[in-house]
Design a protein around this motif. Structure first.
Motif, short mmCIF file in Angstrom:
data_model
loop_
_atom_site.label_atom_id
_atom_site.label_comp_id
_atom_site.label_asym_id
_atom_site.label_seq_id
_atom_site.Cartn_x
_atom_site.Cartn_y
_atom_site.Cartn_z
N GLN A 121 48.63 42.15 35.37
CA GLN A 121 47.55 41.16 35.33
C GLN A 121 48.08 39.79 34.93
O GLN A 121 47.69 38.77 35.53
CB GLN A 121 46.47 41.61 34.35
N ALA A 122 48.95 39.75 33.93
CA ALA A 122 49.53 38.48 33.50
C ALA A 122 50.37 37.86 34.61
O ALA A 122 50.31 36.66 34.86
CB ALA A 122 50.37 38.68 32.24
N MET A 123 51.16 38.71 35.29
CA MET A 123 51.97 38.21 36.39
C MET A 123 51.11 37.71 37.54
O MET A 123 51.39 36.68 38.16
CB MET A 123 52.90 39.32 36.89
N SER A 124 50.04 38.44 37.84
CA SER A 124 49.14 38.04 38.92
C SER A 124 48.52 36.68 38.63
O SER A 124 48.39 35.83 39.52
CB SER A 124 48.03 39.09 39.10
N SER A 125 48.14 36.46 37.37
CA SER A 125 47.56 35.17 36.97
C SER A 125 48.55 34.04 37.19
O SER A 125 48.20 32.97 37.70
CB SER A 125 47.14 35.23 35.51
N VAL A 126 49.82 34.28 36.82
CA VAL A 126 50.85 33.25 37.00
C VAL A 126 51.07 32.97 38.48
O VAL A 126 51.20 31.81 38.90
CB VAL A 126 52.16 33.70 36.33
N LEU A 127 51.10 34.01 39.30
CA LEU A 127 51.32 33.82 40.74
C LEU A 127 50.17 33.03 41.37
O LEU A 127 50.39 32.18 42.24
CB LEU A 127 51.47 35.17 41.44
N LYS A 128 48.95 33.30 40.94
CA LYS A 128 47.80 32.55 41.46
C LYS A 128 47.88 31.08 41.07
O LYS A 128 47.61 30.19 41.88
CB LYS A 128 46.50 33.16 40.94
N ARG A 129 48.24 30.84 39.82
CA ARG A 129 48.38 29.44 39.35
C ARG A 129 49.48 28.72 40.11
O ARG A 129 49.32 27.57 40.51
CB ARG A 129 48.68 29.43 37.86
N ALA A 130 50.60 29.43 40.33
CA ALA A 130 51.71 28.82 41.07
C ALA A 130 51.30 28.50 42.50
O ALA A 130 51.62 27.44 43.03
CB ALA A 130 52.91 29.76 41.06
N GLY A 131 50.58 29.44 43.14
CA GLY A 131 50.12 29.21 44.51
C GLY A 131 49.17 28.03 44.60
O GLY A 131 49.26 27.20 45.52
N ALA A 132 48.25 27.94 43.65
CA ALA A 132 47.30 26.83 43.64
C ALA A 132 48.02 25.50 43.43
O ALA A 132 47.70 24.49 44.07
CB ALA A 132 46.25 27.05 42.56
N GLU A 133 48.99 25.49 42.52
CA GLU A 133 49.74 24.27 42.24
C GLU A 133 50.53 23.82 43.47
O GLU A 133 50.56 22.63 43.82
CB GLU A 133 50.69 24.51 41.07
N LEU A 134 51.16 24.76 44.16
CA LEU A 134 51.91 24.42 45.36
C LEU A 134 51.00 23.89 46.45
O LEU A 134 51.33 22.90 47.13
CB LEU A 134 52.66 25.66 45.88
N THR A 135 49.85 24.53 46.64
CA THR A 135 48.90 24.08 47.66
C THR A 135 48.43 22.67 47.36
O THR A 135 48.34 21.82 48.26
CB THR A 135 47.70 25.04 47.72
#
Length: 212
Positions: free
Chosen positions: A180-194
């Motif tokens: 869950q913690a990793m998924s949250s980080v991946l979502k944040r990273a994806g949003a930041e890149l977009t």
């Protein structure tokens, strides 16, 4: 379409913590636009086995019967032997990650000594690699420099324990975080890149009339 998040992950190849981190990362990345690149981490002192990590692995359906292996240099080279079989960077990364997980399981589930060349050759053959090519590569040190470079990168960023991951070059996680913690980080990273890609496109359009 969301921007692809590239995750660089360092593991030891034989500790419960590292295997747990890999499995949780796999779970967190499922269904997301994520590419995972494995890198070598060889601790200066042996990893201490974390009972909580063993318990968590049991919840994944794994039974830890082996112990961490101190000398994983050749095993880490095997990851690069697997990567060589990929015809694209994405395929190479996936093959390397699969080999890393296979080596972890061999050491921890099966109790195999992954410091032994003959054991590694058997694992290579089971993974579909040419055993003689792998043996020659290990003897020649074909992938030694790649492993050394990974370890130097780990020292440069002051990595102290594995698993250690960097997502999109911006977000760091150290230790076996849950999915869950990793998924949250991946979502944040994806949003930041977009957001960054969108801002760059808007700037290019404003400055040059670029319509791409």
């Amino acid at each position: 379409m969301s921007s692809r998040v590239v995750v660089h992950v360092w593991t030891t190849l034989s500790s419960p913590q590292s295997l747990l981190g890999l499995l949780n990362l796999r779970e967190a990345a499922a269904g997301k636009n994520v590419a995972i690149e494995h890198h070598a981490f060889i601790p200066k002192t042996p990893d201490e086995t974390d009972p909580e990590a063993i318990k968590a692995l049991e919840e994944h359906g794994l039974t830890v019967s082996g112990a961490p292996v101190d000398d994983t240099g050749h095993a880490q080279e095997m990851v690069y032997a697997a990567k060589e079989q990929g015809s694209t960077p994405e395929e190479a990364a996936e093959l390397g990650l699969a080999m890393a997980e296979r080596l972890h399981r061999a050491a921890l589930e099966d109790g195999k000594d992954i410091s032994a060349t003959d054991v590694l050759i058997t694992i290579a053959q089971e993974a579909g690699l040419d055993p003689e090519n792998v043996r020659a590569g290990l003897d020649e040190g074909r992938w030694t420099k790649l492993v050394e470079n990974d370890c130097k990168d780990g020292e440069r960023i002051r990595m102290e324990k594995a698993p250690f991951l960097i997502a999109a070059g911006m977000f760091l996680l150290e230790g076996p975080q849950d999915a869950q913690a990793m998924s949250s980080v991946l979502k944040r990273a994806g949003a930041e890149l977009t957001d960054r890609v969108k801002a760059a496109a808007e700037e290019a359009q404003e400055l040059f009339g670029y319509q791409g």
